[in-house]
Scaffold this motif. Structure first.
Motif, PDB file in Angstrom:
ATOM      1  N   ARG A  21      34.708 -15.815 -35.447  1.00 47.86           N
ATOM      2  CA  ARG A  21      33.632 -16.230 -34.543  1.00 47.86           C
ATOM      3  C   ARG A  21      32.304 -16.250 -35.282  1.00 47.86           C
ATOM      4  O   ARG A  21      32.016 -15.354 -36.072  1.00 47.86           O
ATOM      5  N   PRO A  22      31.479 -17.232 -35.009  1.00 49.31           N
ATOM      6  CA  PRO A  22      30.166 -17.253 -35.670  1.00 49.31           C
ATOM      7  C   PRO A  22      29.280 -16.115 -35.170  1.00 49.31           C
ATOM      8  O   PRO A  22      29.332 -15.738 -33.995  1.00 49.31           O
ATOM      9  N   ASN A  23      28.502 -15.548 -36.067  1.00 52.30           N
ATOM     10  CA  ASN A  23      27.580 -14.444 -35.762  1.00 52.30           C
ATOM     11  C   ASN A  23      28.280 -13.277 -35.087  1.00 52.30           C
ATOM     12  O   ASN A  23      27.798 -12.719 -34.107  1.00 52.30           O
ATOM     13  N   PHE A  24      29.417 -12.912 -35.628  1.00 51.70           N
ATOM     14  CA  PHE A  24      30.234 -11.836 -35.058  1.00 51.70           C
ATOM     15  C   PHE A  24      29.440 -10.542 -34.904  1.00 51.70           C
ATOM     16  O   PHE A  24      29.452  -9.902 -33.851  1.00 51.70           O
ATOM     17  N   LEU A  25      28.726 -10.138 -35.946  1.00 45.85           N
ATOM     18  CA  LEU A  25      28.003  -8.861 -35.911  1.00 45.85           C
ATOM     19  C   LEU A  25      26.878  -8.873 -34.876  1.00 45.85           C
ATOM     20  O   LEU A  25      26.736  -7.929 -34.098  1.00 45.85           O
ATOM     21  N   LEU A  26      26.103  -9.940 -34.868  1.00 47.39           N
ATOM     22  CA  LEU A  26      24.992 -10.013 -33.915  1.00 47.39           C
ATOM     23  C   LEU A  26      25.486 -10.116 -32.476  1.00 47.39           C
ATOM     24  O   LEU A  26      24.897  -9.533 -31.563  1.00 47.39           O
ATOM     25  N   ARG A  27      26.572 -10.855 -32.280  1.00 42.69           N
ATOM     26  CA  ARG A  27      27.130 -10.975 -30.932  1.00 42.69           C
ATOM     27  C   ARG A  27      27.671  -9.646 -30.432  1.00 42.69           C
ATOM     28  O   ARG A  27      27.525  -9.305 -29.263  1.00 42.69           O
ATOM     29  N   LYS A  28      28.299  -8.882 -31.348  1.00 39.43           N
ATOM     30  CA  LYS A  28      28.817  -7.579 -30.954  1.00 39.43           C
ATOM     31  C   LYS A  28      27.667  -6.637 -30.589  1.00 39.43           C
ATOM     32  O   LYS A  28      27.737  -5.901 -29.608  1.00 39.43           O
ATOM     33  N   TRP A  29      26.593  -6.665 -31.377  1.00 36.16           N
ATOM     34  CA  TRP A  29      25.422  -5.831 -31.095  1.00 36.16           C
ATOM     35  C   TRP A  29      24.801  -6.226 -29.755  1.00 36.16           C
ATOM     36  O   TRP A  29      24.455  -5.371 -28.941  1.00 36.16           O
ATOM     37  N   LEU A  30      24.673  -7.515 -29.508  1.00 37.90           N
ATOM     38  CA  LEU A  30      24.101  -7.986 -28.249  1.00 37.90           C
ATOM     39  C   LEU A  30      24.967  -7.570 -27.061  1.00 37.90           C
ATOM     40  O   LEU A  30      24.456  -7.059 -26.051  1.00 37.90           O
ATOM     41  N   LYS A  31      26.277  -7.738 -27.189  1.00 34.47           N
ATOM     42  CA  LYS A  31      27.183  -7.393 -26.096  1.00 34.47           C
ATOM     43  C   LYS A  31      27.144  -5.893 -25.791  1.00 34.47           C
ATOM     44  O   LYS A  31      27.038  -5.486 -24.633  1.00 34.47           O
ATOM     45  N   HIS A  32      27.175  -5.070 -26.817  1.00 32.12           N
ATOM     46  CA  HIS A  32      27.155  -3.629 -26.602  1.00 32.12           C
ATOM     47  C   HIS A  32      25.777  -3.156 -26.146  1.00 32.12           C
ATOM     48  O   HIS A  32      25.680  -2.203 -25.372  1.00 32.12           O
ATOM     49  N   GLY A  33      24.726  -3.812 -26.614  1.00 31.31           N
ATOM     50  CA  GLY A  33      23.378  -3.475 -26.153  1.00 31.31           C
ATOM     51  C   GLY A  33      23.194  -3.785 -24.680  1.00 31.31           C
ATOM     52  O   GLY A  33      22.609  -2.996 -23.931  1.00 31.31           O
ATOM     53  N   LEU A  34      23.685  -4.942 -24.247  1.00 32.01           N
ATOM     54  CA  LEU A  34      23.604  -5.293 -22.829  1.00 32.01           C
ATOM     55  C   LEU A  34      24.431  -4.344 -21.970  1.00 32.01           C
ATOM     56  O   LEU A  34      24.017  -3.967 -20.865  1.00 32.01           O
ATOM     57  N   PHE A  35      25.585  -3.952 -22.467  1.00 30.77           N
ATOM     58  CA  PHE A  35      26.409  -2.990 -21.737  1.00 30.77           C
ATOM     59  C   PHE A  35      25.678  -1.652 -21.614  1.00 30.77           C
ATOM     60  O   PHE A  35      25.699  -1.018 -20.554  1.00 30.77           O
ATOM     61  N   PHE A  36      25.019  -1.215 -22.681  1.00 31.20           N
ATOM     62  CA  PHE A  36      24.265   0.030 -22.662  1.00 31.20           C
ATOM     63  C   PHE A  36      23.139  -0.035 -21.630  1.00 31.20           C
ATOM     64  O   PHE A  36      22.951   0.888 -20.842  1.00 31.20           O
ATOM     65  N   ILE A  37      22.402  -1.133 -21.627  1.00 29.49           N
ATOM     66  CA  ILE A  37      21.300  -1.291 -20.670  1.00 29.49           C
ATOM     67  C   ILE A  37      21.834  -1.348 -19.243  1.00 29.49           C
ATOM     68  O   ILE A  37      21.263  -0.734 -18.335  1.00 29.49           O
ATOM     69  N   LEU A  38      22.930  -2.059 -19.039  1.00 27.80           N
ATOM     70  CA  LEU A  38      23.547  -2.135 -17.714  1.00 27.80           C
ATOM     71  C   LEU A  38      24.002  -0.760 -17.235  1.00 27.80           C
ATOM     72  O   LEU A  38      23.834  -0.404 -16.060  1.00 27.80           O
ATOM     73  N   LEU A  39      24.537   0.035 -18.146  1.00 24.65           N
ATOM     74  CA  LEU A  39      25.008   1.370 -17.794  1.00 24.65           C
ATOM     75  C   LEU A  39      23.857   2.276 -17.352  1.00 24.65           C
ATOM     76  O   LEU A  39      24.009   3.085 -16.440  1.00 24.65           O
ATOM     77  N   PHE A  40      22.703   2.124 -17.969  1.00 19.13           N
ATOM     78  CA  PHE A  40      21.569   2.988 -17.652  1.00 19.13           C
ATOM     79  C   PHE A  40      20.573   2.365 -16.681  1.00 19.13           C
ATOM     80  O   PHE A  40      19.522   2.953 -16.422  1.00 19.13           O
ATOM     81  N   THR A  41      20.863   1.222 -16.130  1.00 23.81           N
ATOM     82  CA  THR A  41      19.959   0.571 -15.190  1.00 23.81           C
ATOM     83  C   THR A  41      19.609   1.448 -13.979  1.00 23.81           C
ATOM     84  O   THR A  41      18.433   1.517 -13.616  1.00 23.81           O
ATOM     85  N   PRO A  42      20.557   2.121 -13.340  1.00 26.56           N
ATOM     86  CA  PRO A  42      20.160   2.978 -12.197  1.00 26.56           C
ATOM     87  C   PRO A  42      19.156   4.064 -12.596  1.00 26.56           C
ATOM     88  O   PRO A  42      18.196   4.325 -11.868  1.00 26.56           O
ATOM     89  N   HIS A  43      19.348   4.668 -13.755  1.00 27.21           N
ATOM     90  CA  HIS A  43      18.415   5.702 -14.214  1.00 27.21           C
ATOM     91  C   HIS A  43      17.045   5.101 -14.514  1.00 27.21           C
ATOM     92  O   HIS A  43      16.011   5.705 -14.197  1.00 27.21           O
ATOM     93  N   LEU A  44      17.054   3.937 -15.120  1.00 27.17           N
ATOM     94  CA  LEU A  44      15.792   3.282 -15.448  1.00 27.17           C
ATOM     95  C   LEU A  44      15.028   2.896 -14.183  1.00 27.17           C
ATOM     96  O   LEU A  44      13.807   3.063 -14.116  1.00 27.17           O
ATOM     97  N   LEU A  45      15.740   2.397 -13.199  1.00 28.78           N
ATOM     98  CA  LEU A  45      15.088   2.016 -11.944  1.00 28.78           C
ATOM     99  C   LEU A  45      14.522   3.237 -11.215  1.00 28.78           C
ATOM    100  O   LEU A  45      13.426   3.171 -10.655  1.00 28.78           O
ATOM    101  N   LEU A  46      15.264   4.330 -11.222  1.00 26.17           N
ATOM    102  CA  LEU A  46      14.747   5.551 -10.591  1.00 26.17           C
ATOM    103  C   LEU A  46      13.514   6.072 -11.326  1.00 26.17           C
ATOM    104  O   LEU A  46      12.551   6.516 -10.701  1.00 26.17           O
ATOM    105  N   PHE A  47      13.530   6.003 -12.634  1.00 29.88           N
ATOM    106  CA  PHE A  47      12.360   6.434 -13.397  1.00 29.88           C
ATOM    107  C   PHE A  47      11.157   5.563 -13.063  1.00 29.88           C
ATOM    108  O   PHE A  47      10.052   6.060 -12.865  1.00 29.88           O
ATOM    109  N   LEU A  48      11.379   4.250 -12.985  1.00 23.69           N
ATOM    110  CA  LEU A  48      10.280   3.342 -12.643  1.00 23.69           C
ATOM    111  C   LEU A  48       9.783   3.555 -11.217  1.00 23.69           C
ATOM    112  O   LEU A  48       8.602   3.389 -10.934  1.00 23.69           O
ATOM    113  N   LEU A  49      10.681   3.920 -10.333  1.00 22.38           N
ATOM    114  CA  LEU A  49      10.300   4.158  -8.947  1.00 22.38           C
ATOM    115  C   LEU A  49       9.335   5.342  -8.831  1.00 22.38           C
ATOM    116  O   LEU A  49       8.357   5.279  -8.083  1.00 22.38           O
ATOM    117  N   PHE A  50       9.596   6.388  -9.589  1.00 24.98           N
ATOM    118  CA  PHE A  50       8.775   7.597  -9.480  1.00 24.98           C
ATOM    119  C   PHE A  50       7.655   7.678 -10.509  1.00 24.98           C
ATOM    120  O   PHE A  50       6.722   8.451 -10.329  1.00 24.98           O
TER     121      PHE A  50
END
Length: 133
Positions: A21-50
């Motif tokens: 696949r083209p840009n295998f390394l960058l695509r893997k980093w992007l995919k795992h980064g988005l998963f990380f952000i998605l996983l912590f979205t509830p915590h981030l939203l609560l922090f922003l709320l308060f």
């Protein structure tokens, strides 16, 4: 998500399928980064709320975490060998984490990201010369 998740290397056949696949390394980093952000979205939203006035802390924290994630992924593939089962990346990642504490060494994580990316790209090109990384 711990960095030790990126210790185990994939089997050669799986790597051959992914390395095509083209840009295998960058695509893997992007995919795992988005998963990380998605996983912590509830915590981030609560922090922003308060703590709405401290929004910039979330931006800095996410930048550091996603950069750390990229370092772990790129280090994993920079040490890739076809028959190797694991890569011990705890020591370099711990050193980069300690570097964050010392302000004038903190940019080392971004330098390490570039260095690990180049090494990973060279290593994958050596083992999979027909692939487009």
């Amino acid at each position: 998500i711990t960095i030790s998740f990126y210790d185990e290397l994939e089997h050669r056949m799986l790597m051959e399928a992914n390395a095509l696949r083209p840009n295998f390394l960058l695509r893997k980093w992007l995919k795992h980064g988005l998963f990380f952000i998605l996983l912590f979205t509830p915590h981030l939203l609560l922090f922003l709320l308060f703590h709405r006035q401290l929004w910039y802390l979330i931006v800095v924290l996410l930048l550091i975490c996603v950069t750390f994630l990229g370092c772990a992924i790129f280090y994993k593939y920079s040490a890739y060998l076809p028959r190797r089962q694991t890569v011990n990346n705890q020591t370099p990642m711990a050193l980069l984490f300690v570097a964050l504490i010392i302000p004038f060494i903190a940019p080392a994580i971004f330098v390490a990201l570039i260095v690990f990316y180049r090494k990973a790209k060279r290593r994958l090109n050596y083992f999979f010369p027909y692939a487009h990384h």
